[in-house]
Design an enzyme around this catalytic site. Sequence first.
Site, mmCIF file in Angstrom:
data_model
loop_
_atom_site.group_PDB
_atom_site.id
_atom_site.type_symbol
_atom_site.label_atom_id
_atom_site.label_comp_id
_atom_site.label_asym_id
_atom_site.label_seq_id
_atom_site.Cartn_x
_atom_site.Cartn_y
_atom_site.Cartn_z
ATOM 1 N N HIS A 36 -2.965 7.355 -4.340
ATOM 2 C CA HIS A 36 -2.886 6.161 -3.394
ATOM 3 C C HIS A 36 -3.137 4.977 -4.232
ATOM 4 O O HIS A 36 -3.568 4.698 -5.312
ATOM 5 C CB HIS A 36 -4.090 6.110 -2.590
ATOM 6 C CG HIS A 36 -4.592 4.961 -2.003
ATOM 7 N ND1 HIS A 36 -5.711 4.122 -2.763
ATOM 8 C CD2 HIS A 36 -4.068 4.281 -0.942
ATOM 9 C CE1 HIS A 36 -5.842 3.029 -2.096
ATOM 10 N NE2 HIS A 36 -4.985 2.959 -1.266
ATOM 11 N N SER A 92 0.563 -1.187 -0.054
ATOM 12 C CA SER A 92 0.167 0.122 0.044
ATOM 13 C C SER A 92 0.844 1.299 -0.054
ATOM 14 O O SER A 92 2.014 1.131 0.451
ATOM 15 C CB SER A 92 -0.976 0.019 1.345
ATOM 16 O OG SER A 92 -0.230 0.060 2.470
ATOM 17 N N HIS A 129 -20.572 12.108 4.493
ATOM 18 C CA HIS A 129 -20.849 13.206 5.230
ATOM 19 C C HIS A 129 -20.540 14.472 4.771
ATOM 20 O O HIS A 129 -21.204 15.513 5.047
ATOM 21 C CB HIS A 129 -20.300 13.007 6.681
ATOM 22 C CG HIS A 129 -18.893 13.010 6.577
ATOM 23 N ND1 HIS A 129 -18.033 12.127 6.113
ATOM 24 C CD2 HIS A 129 -17.976 13.934 6.968
ATOM 25 C CE1 HIS A 129 -16.663 12.557 5.922
ATOM 26 N NE2 HIS A 129 -16.609 13.601 6.469
ATOM 27 N N ARG A 164 0.791 -2.856 12.952
ATOM 28 C CA ARG A 164 1.702 -1.778 13.218
ATOM 29 C C ARG A 164 0.799 -0.577 13.235
ATOM 30 O O ARG A 164 0.956 -0.131 12.018
ATOM 31 C CB ARG A 164 2.975 -1.973 12.605
ATOM 32 C CG ARG A 164 3.840 -1.090 13.420
ATOM 33 C CD ARG A 164 5.692 -1.384 12.786
ATOM 34 N NE ARG A 164 6.546 -0.784 13.275
ATOM 35 C CZ ARG A 164 6.986 0.420 12.777
ATOM 36 N NH1 ARG A 164 6.380 1.062 11.462
ATOM 37 N NH2 ARG A 164 7.898 1.121 13.218
#
Length: 317
Positions: free
Chosen positions: A119, A105, A188, A273
């Site tokens: 990303h 990632s 939201h 982690r």
Amino acid sequence: MNEQQHTTTSTPSSDDIQAVKTYLQQLQTTICAAIEQTDGVAKFQDDAWSREQGGGGVTRVLRDGQVFEQAGIAFSHIHGPKLPKPATVARPELTGCSFQAMGVSLVIHPQNPWVPTSHMNVRLFIAEAPDRQPVWWFGGGYDLTPFYPALEDIQHWHQTAKSACEPYGEQVYPEYKAYCDRYFYLRHRQETRGVGGLFFDDLNHWPFSTCFDFLKSVGDSYLKAYLPIVERRKNSSFIEQQKEFQLYRRGRYVEFNLLYDRGTLFGLQSDGRTESILMSMPPKVIWKYNWQPDADSEEAKLYKCLEPRDWLSADML
């Protein structure tokens, strides 16, 4: 084909699983080298870690570069006796199964507000129980989060994503593009996190080898999608107001990752982690109460992009 399908068509061998792990480790190394070369100044710092419950990984972080304010690229391979809750919400029959999960990632936060944040992640999950065959699935994808969007950049990003999907069927890109729009959505705020890309999960409707090939096609296409945009925008001039807008919009990134991102929830609930899980957080953010851009400003252009659309047929922002 859809993301709700859970039919496993073949059982991977230990060699199959090792091949995925080797690819993911090589992908991390390849992307880190390309980001360092593009930045030209900063270098990644390696942080190898182990997990008490089983497994570990290597987190690599670049900070305060010439082009990138922060880049985090992590490889992990963890395992344990019980799947965390986020992994069983759609699969209650797997509750209590042992698991292993591996993936790469990354999140790249640029210095220049004209360069988008990006990303990417690619991953494999395997769940096992004594009385049944292992259940496995691949997932991943990538999305682009511009601050000052350019149609040329967005279309390049999506065309590269489409090209990565084309060998696997003409419906793959439209389906996974739509899934990305749905997933990276701040309910939201009633806006998408950015301009989307690809996102897939529960991928096991092809044989394991085909699913793995698709994962590699997506992973290998990330640099092709992102670096041309970086090169085109990294030397663009900007003023303090534009840098401030970048920092303000990074707040949306924080909101999504902490409220909705399943990978973050899985990592935290599996006792992963914490530093590696939260490496996606931007290094600098500002918050403004009820801030709105001026009408017809450069900043207002972004808000016109924060709803799903067919970017490859768009002729204007």
